[in-house]
Design a protein around this motif. Structure first.
Motif, PDB file in Angstrom:
ATOM      1  N   LEU A   1       0.697  -1.238   0.066  1.00  0.00           N
ATOM      2  CA  LEU A   1       0.091  -0.026   0.014  1.00  0.00           C
ATOM      3  C   LEU A   1       0.751   1.077  -0.183  1.00  0.00           C
ATOM      4  CD1 LEU A   1      -2.701   1.432   0.279  1.00  0.00           C
ATOM      5  CD2 LEU A   1      -2.650   1.146   2.663  1.00  0.00           C
ATOM      6  N   LEU A   2       1.632   1.342   0.744  1.00  0.00           N
ATOM      7  CA  LEU A   2       2.960   2.561   0.858  1.00  0.00           C
ATOM      8  C   LEU A   2       3.615   2.754  -0.281  1.00  0.00           C
ATOM      9  CD1 LEU A   2       4.431   1.976   4.579  1.00  0.00           C
ATOM     10  CD2 LEU A   2       2.379   3.398   3.816  1.00  0.00           C
ATOM     11  N   ILE A   3       4.202   1.592  -1.005  1.00  0.00           N
ATOM     12  CA  ILE A   3       4.670   1.745  -2.401  1.00  0.00           C
ATOM     13  C   ILE A   3       3.771   2.263  -3.347  1.00  0.00           C
ATOM     14  CG2 ILE A   3       5.772   0.385  -4.172  1.00  0.00           C
ATOM     15  CD1 ILE A   3       7.061  -1.346  -1.901  1.00  0.00           C
ATOM     16  N   GLY A   4       2.651   1.455  -3.353  1.00  0.00           N
ATOM     17  CA  GLY A   4       1.508   1.790  -4.280  1.00  0.00           C
ATOM     18  C   GLY A   4       1.190   3.569  -4.267  1.00  0.00           C
ATOM     19  N   MET A   5       1.046   4.080  -3.061  1.00  0.00           N
ATOM     20  CA  MET A   5       0.922   5.366  -2.761  1.00  0.00           C
ATOM     21  C   MET A   5       1.807   6.240  -3.322  1.00  0.00           C
ATOM     22  SD  MET A   5      -0.926   5.345   1.006  1.00  0.00           S
ATOM     23  CE  MET A   5      -1.410   7.058   0.969  1.00  0.00           C
ATOM     24  N   LEU A   6       3.045   5.706  -3.196  1.00  0.00           N
ATOM     25  CA  LEU A   6       4.272   6.704  -3.701  1.00  0.00           C
ATOM     26  C   LEU A   6       4.159   6.801  -5.493  1.00  0.00           C
ATOM     27  CD1 LEU A   6       7.394   5.806  -1.420  1.00  0.00           C
ATOM     28  CD2 LEU A   6       6.114   8.036  -1.693  1.00  0.00           C
ATOM     29  N   VAL A   7       3.842   5.495  -5.936  1.00  0.00           N
ATOM     30  CA  VAL A   7       3.528   5.461  -7.417  1.00  0.00           C
ATOM     31  C   VAL A   7       2.471   6.446  -7.770  1.00  0.00           C
ATOM     32  CG1 VAL A   7       3.115   3.712  -9.381  1.00  0.00           C
ATOM     33  CG2 VAL A   7       4.802   3.118  -7.224  1.00  0.00           C
ATOM     34  N   SER A   8       1.341   6.251  -7.258  1.00  0.00           N
ATOM     35  CA  SER A   8       0.125   6.906  -7.404  1.00  0.00           C
ATOM     36  C   SER A   8       0.549   8.696  -7.483  1.00  0.00           C
ATOM     37  CB  SER A   8      -1.018   6.811  -6.689  1.00  0.00           C
ATOM     38  OG  SER A   8      -0.751   7.305  -5.221  1.00  0.00           O
ATOM     39  N   SER A   9       1.471   9.057  -6.778  1.00  0.00           N
ATOM     40  CA  SER A   9       1.945  10.481  -7.039  1.00  0.00           C
ATOM     41  C   SER A   9       2.599  10.810  -8.130  1.00  0.00           C
ATOM     42  CB  SER A   9       2.949  10.806  -5.616  1.00  0.00           C
ATOM     43  OG  SER A   9       2.515  10.637  -4.390  1.00  0.00           O
ATOM     44  N   VAL A  10       3.382   9.912  -8.591  1.00  0.00           N
ATOM     45  CA  VAL A  10       3.961  10.043  -9.859  1.00  0.00           C
ATOM     46  C   VAL A  10       2.907  10.051 -10.893  1.00  0.00           C
ATOM     47  CG1 VAL A  10       5.657   9.426 -11.637  1.00  0.00           C
ATOM     48  CG2 VAL A  10       6.197   9.212  -9.130  1.00  0.00           C
ATOM     49  N   LEU A  11       2.087   9.123 -11.018  1.00  0.00           N
ATOM     50  CA  LEU A  11       0.798   8.875 -11.908  1.00  0.00           C
ATOM     51  C   LEU A  11       0.049  10.274 -11.879  1.00  0.00           C
ATOM     52  CD1 LEU A  11      -0.149   5.127 -11.351  1.00  0.00           C
ATOM     53  CD2 LEU A  11       1.248   6.144 -13.237  1.00  0.00           C
ATOM     54  N   LEU A  12      -0.462  10.813 -10.931  1.00  0.00           N
ATOM     55  CA  LEU A  12      -0.900  12.061 -10.661  1.00  0.00           C
ATOM     56  C   LEU A  12      -0.548  13.173 -11.523  1.00  0.00           C
ATOM     57  CD1 LEU A  12      -3.351  13.554  -9.452  1.00  0.00           C
ATOM     58  CD2 LEU A  12      -1.754  14.335  -7.388  1.00  0.00           C
ATOM     59  N   PHE A  13       0.892  13.351 -11.431  1.00  0.00           N
ATOM     60  CA  PHE A  13       1.515  14.310 -12.317  1.00  0.00           C
ATOM     61  C   PHE A  13       0.967  14.129 -13.935  1.00  0.00           C
ATOM     62  CE2 PHE A  13       5.011  15.692 -15.257  1.00  0.00           C
ATOM     63  CZ  PHE A  13       5.195  16.988 -14.854  1.00  0.00           C
ATOM     64  N   PHE A  14       1.312  12.735 -14.231  1.00  0.00           N
ATOM     65  CA  PHE A  14       1.190  12.306 -15.864  1.00  0.00           C
ATOM     66  C   PHE A  14      -0.442  12.483 -16.083  1.00  0.00           C
ATOM     67  CE2 PHE A  14       5.336  10.212 -15.114  1.00  0.00           C
ATOM     68  CZ  PHE A  14       5.957  10.897 -16.016  1.00  0.00           C
TER      69      PHE A  14
END
Length: 496
Positions: A354-367
């Motif tokens: 969950l923690l790793i996925g939340m970090l990845v989602s931050s990057v996805l939010l930008f794109f």
């Protein structure tokens, strides 16, 4: 620990999980950009469809919707001066004047950069502070949990809006509905029909309370006049403009992370707090409200900064940080995961995922923000005549698909009417949700503590941790009463 992290990284980095997060982010941005469609509504609508998914992907979908909708709220705030979400209200103060100046694209880009920065910093705070808090929480038993739940209920004051009395009424209604069904000793309460013996399910109550009232408002209270959406115009945020706002972005991210970690505060309060602090300390403070990029930066970094931080009390203590994490608490329970200190012992692999996925989602939010920039103006004009019946059908179908229960659909519709009635009477829904979720845990731990002590109430103040929570409860009540007295005096002075 390193092996666990690497294993979780491999588990998250699958095409399925990435597609789920991308869909959640984009869906959240679109829903948040539509006036009247809140992040709470997006998460509650998606909740029934997560029951058929694995635990971590289902939670990642809800978190992605939360993050996307928080940023998406800035879209309509900037383009048509109608915040898509409550937390975007501050963004409209400077975003719409910029759009009128032909700088809507610049404002949207600054909102995106600030949102991503705030979101990433809040995720880091979640990683560093959730586990230590959970380790501390392992030392608490039923008396400590009861005092913790009681302290969590004091956050009702922070989400009661303009009337503390109405907030208390809402919380009382939530506690009352939480008692429906069978208690821990086998007694039935308010079981007027066989269906009620099992209690009221979380999903229909939540979706009925938050999604349906929004639909009713869209139908009953149609706006007499709609603002015309602005064109994107100038889009590029210069390096000087970004660096000039960087201090407010970082400060807003920290403010959002700190306030978001306090149950009951949430993104809206964090955004207003950060905006006020930025206006006070900025050399461009006089320009706030007239089209200042730094105002957007302060607001958006704080409200997105609160997103990850609201997960800290949820994961570490099992206490929802705001309304949306209250919905997520229900999702965790439905998936067989119990948020709290034991989660870090029994489901550490899922926590790392969950923690790793939340970090990845931050990057996805930008794109996602960049890729959908040009369609934003069109999103804000989706006809309500198409939107309302579609969302209603999704609500009914989603609830019925859980257990094929007409009773759950009836609960959904009744709670929708109740939620709209609460809106008309100015009774806030957030205290109801907090009390409905925490009520069973409050009662269960109270009865367990009294059973251990053979009915001796002194057990509730039998350890240093219970005294700490008791002191916090007294402190919060003192601050709340003092605030209400000062507000009452101010209102009388103005009336005179």
């Amino acid at each position: 620990m390193l092996n666990e992290i690497l294993s979780a990284l491999v588990a998250v980095a699958t095409l399925q999980n990435l597609l789920i997060m991308v869909a959640g982010i984009w869906g959240g941005v679109i829903v948040g950009a539509i006036p009247g469609m809140t992040g709470t509504m997006a998460v509650t609508l998606a909740l029934p469809f997560t029951f058929y998914m694995d635990p971590v992907p289902s939670i990642l979908l809800l978190v992605a919707l939360y993050k996307g909708s928080t940023y998406g709220g800035s879209v309509s705030a900037i383009l048509i001066k109608t915040p898509g979400t409550a937390s975007a209200a501050c963004t409209a103060l400077d975003g719409y004047p910029l759009a009128q100046q032909g700088k809507a694209g610049k404002a949207l880009n600054m909102a995106l950069y600030s949102s991503v920065t705030g979101d990433f910093i809040s995720n880091l705070s979640l990683i560093f502070f959730a586990a230590p808090l959970a380790v501390l929480a392992l030392r608490i038993g039923p008396p400590e949990f009861f005092m913790l739940m009681l302290f969590a209920l004091t956050t009702v004051a922070g989400v009661s809006g303009s009337s503390l009395l109405m907030g208390l009424v809402s919380a009382a209604l939530g506690l009352l509905l939480a008692t429906v069904g069978e208690d821990m000793y086998g007694s039935f309460r308010f079981a007027f029909t066989p269906d009620m013996q099992a209690g009221l399910s979380i999903a229909p109550v939540l979706i009925g309370l938050f999604a349906l009232p929004e639909l009713i408002k869209l139908v009953v209270m149609r706006a007499a006049k709609k603002e015309e959406a602005a064109t994107l115009g100038a889009q590029h945020v210069t390096r000087a403009e970004f660096m000039g706002s960087l201090k407010s972005i970082l400060k807003g991210s920290v403010i959002g992370s700190v306030l978001g970690a306090i149950p009951g505060i949430g993104p809206s309060s964090a955004a207003f707090f950060s905006y006020g602090e930025a206006q006070r300390s900025s050399k461009n403070g006089a320009n706030f409200g007239k089209g200042e990029l730094e105002g957007i930066a302060a607001s958006e970094s704080a409200n997105n900064g609160a997103c990850g931080a609201t997960m800290i009390p949820l994961l570490a203590l099992g206490v929802p940080g705001d309304v949306i994490t209250g919905v997520m608490l229900g999702a965790f329970m439905i998936q067989g995961l119990t948020p709290g200190p034991l989660l870090f012992q029994t489901n550490i692999h899922e926590v790392y995922m969950l923690l790793i996925g939340m970090l990845v989602s931050s990057v996805l939010l930008f794109f996602a923000g960049k890729a959908t920039m040009r369609m934003f103006a069109k999103v804000s004009h989706i006809p309500q005549t198409l939107l309302t019946p579609l969302v209603l059908l999704l609500c009914i179908f989603g609830i019925y698909s859980i257990a094929s229960s007409p009773f759950d659909v009836a609960v959904l519709l009744v709670m929708g009417v109740v939620g709209f009635g609460m809106f008309l009477l100015n009774i806030p829904a957030a205290p109801f949700l907090i009390a409905f979720i925490l009520g069973p845990m409050l009662e269960e731990n109270l009865r367990r503590a009294l059973a251990i002590s053979r009915g001796e109430p002194a057990v509730l103040l039998s350890s240093p941790i219970t005294w700490v929570f008791a002191a916090l409860i007294v402190f919060v009540l003192f601050i709340t009463v003092r605030r209400e007295i000062l507000k009452s005096k101010t209102e009388r002075r103005v009336a005179q």
